[in-house]
Motif scaffolding. Structure first.
Motif, mmCIF file in Angstrom:
data_model
loop_
_atom_site.group_PDB
_atom_site.id
_atom_site.type_symbol
_atom_site.label_atom_id
_atom_site.label_comp_id
_atom_site.label_asym_id
_atom_site.label_seq_id
_atom_site.Cartn_x
_atom_site.Cartn_y
_atom_site.Cartn_z
ATOM 1 N N SER A 7 16.515 -8.109 45.484
ATOM 2 C CA SER A 7 16.507 -6.608 45.206
ATOM 3 C C SER A 7 16.836 -6.801 43.668
ATOM 4 O O SER A 7 16.807 -5.788 43.184
ATOM 5 C CB SER A 7 17.726 -6.057 45.883
ATOM 6 O OG SER A 7 18.983 -6.509 45.431
ATOM 7 N N SER A 11 14.813 -3.783 39.792
ATOM 8 C CA SER A 11 14.894 -2.707 40.719
ATOM 9 C C SER A 11 15.877 -1.614 40.341
ATOM 10 O O SER A 11 17.211 -1.795 40.659
ATOM 11 C CB SER A 11 15.313 -3.266 42.256
ATOM 12 O OG SER A 11 15.540 -2.392 43.135
ATOM 13 N N GLN A 13 16.116 1.027 42.136
ATOM 14 C CA GLN A 13 16.762 1.708 43.534
ATOM 15 C C GLN A 13 17.805 0.686 44.077
ATOM 16 O O GLN A 13 18.957 1.226 44.289
ATOM 17 C CB GLN A 13 15.515 1.494 44.559
ATOM 18 C CG GLN A 13 15.903 1.770 45.918
ATOM 19 C CD GLN A 13 16.601 3.265 45.682
ATOM 20 O OE1 GLN A 13 15.959 4.181 45.145
ATOM 21 N NE2 GLN A 13 17.626 3.600 46.617
ATOM 22 N N ALA A 14 17.866 -0.538 43.684
ATOM 23 C CA ALA A 14 18.789 -1.447 43.790
ATOM 24 C C ALA A 14 19.964 -1.082 43.349
ATOM 25 O O ALA A 14 21.140 -0.935 43.812
ATOM 26 C CB ALA A 14 18.369 -2.992 43.883
ATOM 27 N N PRO A 49 17.106 -0.851 34.280
ATOM 28 C CA PRO A 49 17.385 -0.249 35.521
ATOM 29 C C PRO A 49 18.622 0.606 35.642
ATOM 30 O O PRO A 49 18.892 1.535 36.376
ATOM 31 C CB PRO A 49 17.287 -1.452 36.649
ATOM 32 C CG PRO A 49 17.502 -2.767 36.019
ATOM 33 C CD PRO A 49 17.022 -2.250 34.457
#
Length: 224
Positions: A7, A11, A13-14, A49
Motif C-alpha cells: 500500500s 497511496s 487511501q492507505a 499522500p
C-alpha cells in the motif's frame, strides 16, 4: 509505524485508512497537533499522500486548521451533547434491529456468540486496567452490534459518529467507576439481542449511551 509495502506507493487511501483507524482507536488527544512532516516520517511515505489524507480528515471535521499543520478537533460541551443525543438514538436503533433479526432467525448463532465474546474482551481489558485496550475493545463491540443490525446506511452513520466521538472515549474509560460499569450495561444490550427482544435491547443501548454522555461531561468541562 510504516505502511505495508503493497500500500506504500503514493497511496493517499492507505495513509487515510491508518489515520482514521488511529482516530477510531482514540490514539490522538483533542487539540493534539499533527504535521505533514512528522506523519510522513512516522508512516514512511512522502508528504503528498499525508497532505491529501489530512485534507480529507479536515473535510470530515476530525481535524481543524492549526498554526502549523492541523490539530485534532476537540468537541465543545454543546457539540458533545448533540453527538451523544444522535449516538443514543442510532445505537438504540442498531440494537433494536439486531434483536429483531435474531427474533426472525436472521442472525447466525456464531454472530450472537461473538457479541458475548466481545463483551468478555471489554471486561478483560477493564480488569487489566488497560485504558487504551478497553477503548479499542469497546469500539469493536459497538461496531459488531452495528453490523448485526443489517442496515449498511445505519452502520455508515454510526461510523461517522464514532469517529467524531472517539477522542472522548479514552478519557471516559480512564474513570475506573465508569469503566467497571460498562460491562453490565453491555451485557444487558447483548442479552436483549440474544433474547430477540427488540424493546429491551433498544432501551439498554439508549440507557448505556446516555450514561456515557453523563460520564463525559466532567471531562468536557475540565477541558474549558
Amino acid at each position: 509505524m510504516s505502511l505495508s509495502p503493497a500500500s506504500k506507493p503514493g497511496s493517499t487511501q492507505a495513509v487515510y485508512a491508518v489515520l482514521r483507524r488511529r482516530f477510531a482507536q482514540g490514539e490522538y488527544a483533542p487539540g493534539q497537533r499533527l504535521t505533514e512532516a512528522a506523519l510522513a516520517a512516522d508512516l514512511q511515505v512522502s508528504r503528498t499522500p499525508v497532505r491529501e489524507a489530512l485534507g480529507r480528515l479536515l473535510s470530515e471535521g476530525l481535524v481543524v486548521p492549526g498554526s502549523r499543520g492541523v490539530a485534532v478537533a476537540a468537541l465543545s460541551k454543546e457539540e458533545a451533547e448533540l453527538l451523544f443525543v444522535l449516538r443514543a438514538d442510532l445505537e438504540a436503533l442498531a440494537a433494536e434491529l439486531a434483536a429483531t433479526r435474531q427474533a426472525l432467525g436472521h442472525l447466525a448463532p456464531a454472530v450472537v456468540d461473538s457479541l458475548d465474546q466481545a463483551v468478555d474482551q471489554v471486561q478483560a481489558a477493564v480488569e487489566a486496567h488497560d485504558v487504551r485496550a478497553t477503548a479499542q475493545a469497546n469500539l469493536a463491540l459497538h461496531r459488531a452490534i452495528g453490523a448485526a443490525a443489517g442496515n449498511p446506511f445505519l452502520e455508515d452513520a454510526l461510523h461517522r459518529v464514532w469517529d467524531r466521538i472517539a477522542v472522548t472515549t479514552v478519557a471516559n474509560l480512564d474513570d475506573p467507576h465508569w469503566a467497571c460499569t460498562i460491562t453490565d450495561q453491555h451485557r444487558a444490550i447483548v442479552a436483549g439481542i440474544r433474547a430477540g427482544d427488540a424493546e429491551v435491547a433498544r432501551r439498554a443501548a439508549k440507557l448505556h449511551i446516555e450514561a456515557a454522555a453523563r460520564a463525559y461531561r466532567p471531562h468536557s468541562e475540565a477541558a474549558k
